[in-house]
Write an enzyme that holds these catalytic residues in place. Structure first.
Site, mmCIF file in Angstrom:
data_model
loop_
_atom_site.group_PDB
_atom_site.id
_atom_site.type_symbol
_atom_site.label_atom_id
_atom_site.label_comp_id
_atom_site.label_asym_id
_atom_site.label_seq_id
_atom_site.Cartn_x
_atom_site.Cartn_y
_atom_site.Cartn_z
ATOM 1 N N LYS A 1 26.646 67.447 45.167
ATOM 2 C CA LYS A 1 26.694 68.458 46.227
ATOM 3 C C LYS A 1 25.285 68.756 46.744
ATOM 4 O O LYS A 1 25.046 68.761 47.955
ATOM 5 C CB LYS A 1 27.347 69.739 45.687
ATOM 6 N N ARG B 1 26.678 77.854 43.181
ATOM 7 C CA ARG B 1 27.726 76.867 42.868
ATOM 8 C C ARG B 1 27.205 75.764 41.985
ATOM 9 O O ARG B 1 26.062 75.336 42.119
ATOM 10 C CB ARG B 1 28.223 76.184 44.146
ATOM 11 N N GLY C 1 36.748 71.574 40.555
ATOM 12 C CA GLY C 1 37.321 72.789 39.966
ATOM 13 C C GLY C 1 37.027 72.987 38.491
ATOM 14 O O GLY C 1 37.536 73.908 37.873
ATOM 15 N N MET D 1 34.004 73.465 37.028
ATOM 16 C CA MET D 1 32.912 74.380 36.699
ATOM 17 C C MET D 1 32.945 75.574 37.649
ATOM 18 O O MET D 1 33.836 75.693 38.463
ATOM 19 C CB MET D 1 31.596 73.632 36.748
ATOM 20 N N ARG E 1 31.575 64.717 51.387
ATOM 21 C CA ARG E 1 31.640 63.678 50.339
ATOM 22 C C ARG E 1 32.556 62.561 50.807
ATOM 23 O O ARG E 1 33.367 62.766 51.723
ATOM 24 C CB ARG E 1 32.140 64.264 49.017
ATOM 25 N N HIS F 1 59.321 38.244 28.153
ATOM 26 C CA HIS F 1 60.064 37.486 29.162
ATOM 27 C C HIS F 1 60.345 38.353 30.389
ATOM 28 O O HIS F 1 60.125 37.954 31.531
ATOM 29 C CB HIS F 1 61.370 36.966 28.545
ATOM 30 N N ARG G 1 58.003 25.047 37.691
ATOM 31 C CA ARG G 1 58.547 24.870 36.333
ATOM 32 C C ARG G 1 59.963 24.341 36.474
ATOM 33 O O ARG G 1 60.896 25.109 36.717
ATOM 34 C CB ARG G 1 58.561 26.203 35.584
ATOM 35 N N SER H 1 45.256 21.152 35.058
ATOM 36 C CA SER H 1 45.607 22.535 35.385
ATOM 37 C C SER H 1 45.653 23.305 34.071
ATOM 38 O O SER H 1 46.398 22.947 33.157
ATOM 39 C CB SER H 1 46.959 22.585 36.087
ATOM 40 N N GLY I 1 46.792 25.671 31.528
ATOM 41 C CA GLY I 1 47.945 26.515 31.209
ATOM 42 C C GLY I 1 47.444 27.577 30.255
ATOM 43 O O GLY I 1 47.534 27.435 29.039
ATOM 44 N N THR I 2 46.895 28.629 30.818
ATOM 45 C CA THR I 2 46.193 29.598 29.960
ATOM 46 C C THR I 2 47.148 30.458 29.137
ATOM 47 O O THR I 2 46.703 31.139 28.224
ATOM 48 C CB THR I 2 45.261 30.486 30.797
ATOM 49 N N CYS J 1 47.071 27.663 36.147
ATOM 50 C CA CYS J 1 48.403 28.119 36.571
ATOM 51 C C CYS J 1 49.043 29.070 35.572
ATOM 52 O O CYS J 1 50.223 29.375 35.672
ATOM 53 C CB CYS J 1 49.312 26.935 36.864
ATOM 54 N N TYR K 1 41.022 25.846 42.263
ATOM 55 C CA TYR K 1 41.988 26.855 42.719
ATOM 56 C C TYR K 1 42.547 27.620 41.527
ATOM 57 O O TYR K 1 42.411 27.190 40.382
ATOM 58 C CB TYR K 1 43.145 26.187 43.483
HETATM 59 C C1 PEP Z 1 50.863 28.096 30.564
HETATM 60 O O1 PEP Z 1 51.063 27.783 29.403
HETATM 61 O O2 PEP Z 1 49.897 28.755 30.953
HETATM 62 C C2 PEP Z 1 51.827 27.672 31.596
HETATM 63 C C3 PEP Z 1 51.566 27.869 32.866
HETATM 64 O O3 PEP Z 1 52.993 27.185 31.143
HETATM 65 P P1 PEP Z 1 54.200 28.079 30.635
HETATM 66 O O4 PEP Z 1 53.853 29.488 30.867
HETATM 67 O O5 PEP Z 1 55.373 27.613 31.389
HETATM 68 O O6 PEP Z 1 54.237 27.687 29.183
#
Ligand code: PEP
Ligand code: MG
Length: 892
Positions: free
Chosen positions: A31, A100, A109, A111, A344, A466, A573, A781, A783-784, A849, A869
């Protein structure tokens, strides 16, 4: 050490801290810094000075003002007298000030504030004479007594309010405004008595004494319970202290040419460039905020006080230009003259944030880069999901209809009738009823019901259960893990805190907050077609290097993804197509009988072909990555335990030998296929090697569809992806088998299709040997989802339902690694994979992915390690576009 800075001395404060705006704010509070800054801009601010946060800290440590602070305060007060031509404590021309709080971070509000300091039995008469308004003078006096009593002397508000109420009753009037001079005089006398009774001390008549005590009280309010709790909740450090602002009082209640109000420089709901706010004629600030009197929209001020309105417009424009942000201001008009009391950066809705960023950039106030950086990915998320009307939701909560709160796993609001199974959910929604599917948890064969429902609610499961995964993928609002629900599937009802909700009863769920309500709440739908959002995202596209693709299994998802800006399909998938009603029995036959296998596959082929053709058409000109069958086959079969129960019952009854034989056969087959660790069992590429007919059928379907589409004139770019590879030899073996099929189909059809062959990287061994694997794969790719499971050695389904939450609560893990990439572990492996892979094949295309493809923090990392990507659910594509642009912009 200097502790006091007049508003006009901001340069000196800057020199003192030797830093930028952040440091000035730390010293003078938000302020104070803004008041000084406005003064420098030539905006009319009632003169005053700020006592620094450093003084507050010293006071709290030593229990007294630091050396020199009080002398500086008195000196600044003298200057204020000179500047205003008034004198503190003067009978004829009294100076009144406010005191103030104002910390570095806004703590609304939390203080204390004391207004009208400087009034006593003498000066109140001076004020009355000066303003020609006795009633006003005594009303101001009683406000000082009331606030001083509360803030400085610790007297609760009730005894004061009781007195005012008693006076109103005595006069038979409804509002304070109808009380007369004599009433206020009587009230002030009574207030002084209350102070004496409650504290055994007199109200200090000496203005200097008043000021001193008020400053101390504001310092102390930094350590008050309210403030401490707020800082704990908001994550504000406790050692910052608050500054104190002493400012000349201006009055909006001096008659019909005075007034007070609040406004924002743009509409903060829609973002439209118009002043928005409320004001009251002949009133003080707290009257506007307290909602006692009915305020008027600011536009009407243009008619009532044209000059003041023009001055407000002009000031707001100046403030916006200076701060380059929408401002939220408090103003007072005293006898026609405008004064600014506060400014502000204002809060805003997601919709307004986007429009404001775009328009400010178009007006040349900020760059396009800055506009893209100002909108958060969460704000973009808002555009994609219906939301509850805020007022309606609040009213429902107040009426006691909040049933429970679970995990907020997929944002958006949904309203519908409770259905306890997927078939019913589907049937009701086909009949045109809105449905919320409620289950203890969901399984792959519930998907048709989940797709049909408006929202999903489960009593078990976590962030990547799921239900949560499917809900996010399809943009369905979902609340999971809502343990307070006792679902009784037999009786088709659920109990929540002794309340019974029956199947068919309406409920409302908020996937943004995790709340579950009884009854229907009105919803509103923001719009992805919002022209400002489209513009902003198109700017974002110009800044990002990372591509944004989508995970989509069906043409309708692909179309949506494309609409939202996806530049390819990063993961289809194929197993999801196997679960569809008419296909599942064929799939089961294929699994259970080696004699019938080929016939079953021949039946599946046309289905798959048309699935893929649909995807290619939807993605005309863009790459489509199709992953061959991944999950363990028993996922397509009934559960072993379920079958065992059925078989036992049939045996006991003994009245249907045919059915018994069929079930026994199934039970044996399922028994043979049971695995102790299906996640690490016969799935992915292992399945393709074990049962090559299946993957060959899939590859045939892909290439037949591709060739047909080429003939139709569609520009197709299929990429065939092998899941769960750990050893390069697995990939070699699959490539040989699949290339043969591809070649044959292209010859049969007389068409050449340009395609790629590649693999998922979701097993640590694949990552460790990425250089070898890149010799065979044209693309990777990540698949994390699986990579995170296998790197941690944690089974996601078990962990999220159980110990993972505990891990987060105990801060063993900072984030859920299935939602936000574990950069130190999984990330390190990914970085190495990229390096090794490109050593072998410099033009290797690498994407991601897993679920992380839609998470802004993970996207930043993907950008940093040079992925081509990320691929995410269609509904997260716009978010990923923005996050990828922000990742690129933050680099510079
Ligand atoms: C993953 O394993 O990250 C993947 C994309 O495959 P899924 O989730 O279908 O096992
Ligand atoms: Mg996987």
């Amino acid at each position: 050490m200097k502790y006091v800075y007049p508003f006009s001395d901001i340069e000196e404060a800057e020199q003192h801290v030797g830093g930028g705006w952040g440091e000035v704010r730390a010293l003078l509070g938000g302020k104070g810094a803004n008041l000084a800054e406005m003064t420098r801009l030539g905006i009319p601010v009632p003169p005053g000075f700020t006592i620094t946060t450093e003084a507050c800290i010293a006071y709290l440590i030593h229990g007294g003002f630091p050396l020199g602070m009080w002398e500086e305060t008195l000196k600044s007060l003298k200057e204020l007298e000179t500047e205003t031509g008034k004198r503190f404590g003067d009978r004829e021309n009294p100076l009144l000030v406010s005191c103030r709080s104002g910390a570095k971070f806004s703590m609304p509000g939390m203080m204390d504030t004391v207004l009208n300091i400087g009034l006593n039995n003498e000066t109140v008469r001076g004020l009355a004479q000066l303003t020609g308004d006795e009633r006003f003078a005594y009303d101001s006096y009683r406000r000082l007594l009331q606030m001083f009593g509360a803030v400085v002397m610790g007297i609760p508000d009730e005894p004061f309010e009781e007195v005012i109420t008693a006076y109103r009753d005595k006069r038979g009037v409804e509002t304070d405004a109808e009380l007369a001079v004599e009433d206020w005089q009587g009230i002030t006398e009574r207030f002084k008595e209350i102070i004496k009774e409650e504290t055994r001390r007199d109200f200090p008549a000496d203005p200097i004494e008043q000021l001193k005590l008020a400053i101390e009280a504001v310092f102390k309010s930094w350590s008050g319970n309210r403030a401490v709790d707020y800082r704990n909740a908001a994550g504000i450090p406790h050692d910052l202290g608050t500054a104190v602002n002493i400012q000349t009082m201006v009055f909006g209640n001096l008659g019909q040419d005075s007034g007070t109000g609040v406004c924002t420089t743009r509409n903060i709901s829609t973002g439209e460039q118009v002043l928005e706010g409320d004001y009251l004629l002949n009133a003080q600030g707290e009257d506007v905020v307290a909602g006692i009197r009915r305020t008027k929209p600011i536009a009407e001020l243009a008619g009532e006080m044209p000059r003041a309105y023009a001055a407000i417009e002009e000031t707001c424009r100046k403030l916006e230009e200076h701060y380059r942000e929408v401002q939220d201001v408090e103003f007072t008009v005293e006898r026609g003259k405008l004064w600014l009391l506060q400014t502000r950066n204002s809060k805003r809705t997601a919709q307004a944030a986007v429009r404001i960023a775009v328009e400010m950039s178009e007006e040349g106030m900020i760059s396009r880069e800055e506009a893209v950086l100002r909108v958060t990915p969460e704000q973009v998320d808002f555009f994609l999901h219906p939301q509850f009307d805020l007022h309606a939701k609040e009213a429902t909560g107040k009426a006691g209809n909040l049933l429970a709160t679970g995990l907020n796993v997929s944002p958006g609001a949904a309203v519908g009738a409770v259905a306890f199974d997927a078939d019913l959910a589907k049937r009701w929604s086909e009949e045109g009823r809105g449905v919320i599917m409620v289950r203890p948890e969901t399984k792959p064969d519930d998907v048709h019901g989940m797709l049909a429902a408006r929202g999903i609610l489960t009593s078990r499961g976590g962030q990547t259960s799921h239900a949560a995964l499917v809900a996010r993928q399809f943009g369905k609002p979902a609340v999971v893990g809502c343990a307070a629900l006792a679902i009784d599937l037999e009786r088709r009802q659920m109990k929540v805190n002794r309340r019974v909700i029956k199947e068919g009863d309406p409920i409302s769920i908020d996937g943004t907050t995790g709340e579950v309500f009884a009854g229907e709440i009105k919803t509103v739908v923001p719009d992805i077609k919002d022209p400002y959002l489209i513009e902003l995202l198109s700017w974002a596209d110009g800044f990002r290097r990372l591509g944004v693709w989508a995970n989509a299994d069906y043409p309708r998802d692909a179309e949506r993804a494309r609409d939202y800006g996806a530049e390819g399909i990063g993961l289809c998938r194929t197993e999801h197509m196997f679960f569809e009603e008419e296909r599942l029995p064929i799939v089961q036959r294929m699994i259970l009988s080696s004699e019938e296998r080929q016939a079953a596959l021949d039946k599946l082929l046309p289905f798959q072909r048309s699935d893929f053709a649909g995807l290619f058409r939807a993605m005309d000109g863009l790459p489509v990555i199709i992953r061959l069958l991944d999950p363990p086959l028993h996922e397509f079969l009934p559960g072993y335990e379920e079958l065992l129960v059925e078989v036992t019952e049939l045996r006991l009854k003994g009245d249907d030998p045919d059915l018994l034989a069929e079930k026994e056969h199934m039970l044996r087959a399922v028994g043979v296929m049971r695995e102790a660790n299906p996640m690490l069992g016969l799935r992915g590429v292992r399945l393709g090697i074990h049962m090559p007919e299946v993957t060959k059928m899939q590859v045939r379907a892909i290439f037949e569809a591709a060739c047909d589409c080429v003939k139709e004139g569609v520009d197709v770019h299929p990429e065939v992806m092998i899941p769960l590879v750990g050893h390069v030899n697995e990939l070699r073996e699959q490539r040989t088998a699949l290339e043969e099929v591809a070649k044959r189909v292209m010859e049969e059809r007389g068409v050449e299709v340009d395609y790629k062959f590649g693999t998922m990287i979701e097993i640590p061994r694949a990552a460790l040997t990425a250089d070898e694997i890149a010799g065979v794969a044209q693309f990777f790719s990540f698949g994390t989802n699986d990579l995170t499971q296998t790197v941690f050695g944690i089974s996601r389904d078990d962990a999220e339902a159980g110990f993972l939450r505990e891990y987060q609560e105990k801060r063993i893990l900072p984030d859920n690694p299935f939602a936000t990439l574990d950069i130190a572990g999984v990330g390190k492996l990914m970085e190495m994979t990229v390096r090794l892979g490109r050593q072998t094949r410099p033009d290797l295309e690498i994407g991601l992915c897993g679920e992380h493809g839609g998470d802004p923090k993970s996207i930043l990392f993907c950008h940093q390690i040079g992925l081509n990507y990320v691929s995410c659910s269609p509904f997260r594509v716009p978010i990923a576009r923005l996050a990828a642009a922000q990742a690129a912009l933050k680099e510079y």
